[in-house]
Enzyme design. Structure first.
Site, mmCIF file in Angstrom:
data_model
loop_
_atom_site.group_PDB
_atom_site.id
_atom_site.type_symbol
_atom_site.label_atom_id
_atom_site.label_comp_id
_atom_site.label_asym_id
_atom_site.label_seq_id
_atom_site.Cartn_x
_atom_site.Cartn_y
_atom_site.Cartn_z
ATOM 1 N N ASP A 1 -11.151 -10.837 9.356
ATOM 2 C CA ASP A 1 -9.773 -10.427 9.661
ATOM 3 C C ASP A 1 -9.773 -9.124 10.467
ATOM 4 O OD1 ASP A 1 -7.061 -10.862 9.661
ATOM 5 O OD2 ASP A 1 -6.702 -10.082 7.650
ATOM 6 N N VAL B 1 0.852 -1.186 0.000
ATOM 7 C CA VAL B 1 0.000 0.000 0.000
ATOM 8 C C VAL B 1 0.889 1.238 0.000
ATOM 9 C CG1 VAL B 1 -1.864 1.214 1.202
ATOM 10 C CG2 VAL B 1 -1.794 -1.289 1.242
#
Ligand code: ADP
Ligand code: MG
Length: 324
Positions: free
Chosen positions: A153, A43
């Site tokens: 998650d 990212v």
């Protein structure tokens, strides 16, 4: 419009509305530093050239372990499209594709992960801030659950803040492991991160939206104390603690905290999923609402489970319309 699960991949969505561009994304964005790194994604912070606005570009590798995982990435995009309507779920802005990667241009969460404010730090969140942030996390998770999506998650690394410090608001990210739950499929898979994963996931028992509630119970404990309730010296010990361990509230960590917060966490960390409270019931819990109720009145009763408050409202239901 109903969601379209992919019949070949249990729990996956295929309907993607966002236009996917094959142009080089760097033609439109100036790339800055790397802000996050996962197993298959990097990212990067970037600036849109035309507007000067900051974004986060999640560059996801298509091939993993010699398999083309593009359908999994499309599922992640479909969940992001649904989520873009919610203030505490990250917005998807644009999507680019190259032969090896899919690049998701996401709203930039400038405050970073709540991880840095709680895990192993002495100066973790105060009870008041935990309560404020948890309310926002629960609103986001409740929205997903009302759309039959389980995140799977939920952990401090995937819960971001819009601004540095205690003033930021919540943005939930990373739908890479999420699943669409339908009546036809029963998902049994080992997913997630040991400290936060629910016992039924570890035991290959069916996964449900209540698996997320367990993870949120752990997140809440960590936000309040800086300590993970099941963490062992090794990964195996942690897994053992999750499957067998009862939750403990040591006085040195909890003596100064409201007793209602222990009741709240206990109800999320029930070994059997059917005994856990739902996201909606969490939102109605006195510790979250701030309405002080004698503890006797907040123990589970049949009425609490049958109060109908889990009925979706118009705002919560997925509209399947493109947001960009
Ligand atoms: P992975 O699937 O590899 O775990 P994530 O979507 O969780 O990828 O992103 C990895 C990390 O990148 C996150 O834990 C977070 O630190 C950072 N990150 C992801 N999305 C954003 C965003 N929109 N704004 C700021 N940071 C982000
Ligand atoms: Mg992640």
């Amino acid at each position: 419009m109903p969601l379209s699960p992919n019949p070949r991949r249990s729990g996956s969505l295929t309907d993607v509305k966002t236009k996917i561009s094959n142009e080089p994304w760097q033609n439109y964005f100036t790339v800055q530093d790397t802000i996050g790194r996962g197993k298959f994604a990097v990212v990067k912070k970037c600036i849109e050239i035309s507007s000067g606005k900051l974004f986060a570009a999640k560059c996801i590798r298509k091939r993993r372990h010699c398999r083309d995982c593009t359908p999994d990435i499309f599922h992640e995009i479909a969940v992001l499209e649904i989520s873009s309507n919610h203030p505490h779920l990250i917005d998807l802005y644009k999507v680019f594709e190259t032969p090896s990667e899919v690049i998701l241009i996401l709203e930039y969460a400038a405050g970073g992960e709540i991880f840095d404010h709680c895990v192993g730090v002495k100066d973790h969140f105060s009870e008041a801030t935990t309560r404020r942030l948890l309310l926002q996390i629960l609103e986001a998770v409740n929205f997903l659950h009302r759309n039959n999506i389980v995140h799977l998650d939920l952990k401090p690394q995937n819960i971001l803040l819009t601004a540095e410090g205690e003033k930021g608001d919540i943005k939930l990210v990373d739908f890479g492991l999420s699943k669409l739950l339908t009546h036809e499929i029963e998902i049994r898979e080992i997913l997630g991160t040991p400290d936060y994963v629910a016992p039924e996931v570890l035991n290959f028992e069916p996964i449900s939206i209540l698996s997320d509630i367990w993870s949120l119970g752990v997140v809440c404990y960590v936000m309040l104390t800086g300590v993970s309730p099941f963490l062992g010296d090794t990964k195996n010990e942690t897994l053992m603690n999750v499957t067998t361990g009862a939750i403990d509230f040591p006085p040195d960590l909890f003596a100064t905290k409201d007793t209602a917060c222990r009741d709240f966490i206990s109800k999320m960390l029930k070994r059997e999923p059917q005994d856990r409270i739902s996201a909606q019931q969490c939102l109605n819990h006195p510790w979250i609402t701030g309405v002080v109720t004698p503890l006797d009145n907040i123990l589970p009763t049949e009425e609490n489970h049958k109060d109908g408050s889990d009925e979706p409202t118009e705002n919560d239901v997925f509209s399947n319309s493109p947001s960009h």
